[in-house]
Design a protein around this motif. Sequence first.
Motif, short mmCIF file in Angstrom:
data_model
loop_
_atom_site.label_atom_id
_atom_site.label_comp_id
_atom_site.label_asym_id
_atom_site.label_seq_id
_atom_site.Cartn_x
_atom_site.Cartn_y
_atom_site.Cartn_z
N THR A 38 0.82 -1.21 0.00
CA THR A 38 0.00 0.00 0.00
C THR A 38 0.85 1.26 0.00
O THR A 38 0.46 2.27 -0.58
N PHE A 43 -3.45 -1.03 -4.00
CA PHE A 43 -4.61 -1.12 -3.10
C PHE A 43 -4.84 -2.58 -2.73
O PHE A 43 -4.92 -3.45 -3.60
N SER A 45 -7.43 -4.78 0.09
CA SER A 45 -8.43 -4.72 1.15
C SER A 45 -9.30 -5.97 1.13
O SER A 45 -9.61 -6.49 0.06
N TYR A 49 -13.66 -2.18 -3.10
CA TYR A 49 -13.08 -0.86 -3.33
C TYR A 49 -14.22 0.14 -3.44
O TYR A 49 -15.16 -0.06 -4.21
N GLY A 114 -4.51 -3.20 -7.79
CA GLY A 114 -5.25 -3.41 -6.56
C GLY A 114 -5.95 -4.76 -6.52
O GLY A 114 -6.20 -5.37 -7.56
N SER A 116 -9.29 -6.18 -4.37
CA SER A 116 -10.36 -5.97 -3.38
C SER A 116 -10.96 -7.32 -3.03
O SER A 116 -10.76 -8.31 -3.73
N LYS A 143 -5.82 6.76 -11.23
CA LYS A 143 -5.47 7.75 -10.18
C LYS A 143 -5.24 9.10 -10.79
O LYS A 143 -4.89 9.30 -11.86
#
Length: 143
Positions: A38, A43, A45, A49, A114, A116, A143
């Motif tokens: 990170t 990303f 998690s 997301y 990323g 998720s 981004k």
Amino acid sequence: MKRTSILLLAIMALSSCAVFYPSERITLASFVDYRPYTSAGFFISPDPYPGRFEAMGELIIEVIPAELEISYDERHKYDHIRYWDMTVSGAERIPHAELLEMAVVRTIALGGNGISNLKITKETDMSDNVVYRVTGLCIRIDK
């Protein structure tokens, strides 16, 4: 009759003497550190997301660990703490950090930045074989 009764009582008394070993508490804890990824802008998690992203596809990695040959002495030195996961299966233990690294490398190779809904689990199949499973959604975040 009296002899039979005494013999029956003696058998019952001797057969009811079972050895009881109280179980000990075993606590296994694991921490998967996302910070190396990170902090580099990747990303990760276990949750979805929240922003806009392009879904690249479902990530599924399954790793079946190698069976290790454990000597008799090695196998039984853990008996006193009842660490059955290692002593019974003899399967290689794969750190969660290594499984996370596999997932990140695979996602970057696909062009993502990323993951998720990340889940890392250790399961047992129908044949009692250990399977490590990493699942998640590979995403590209603009981004």
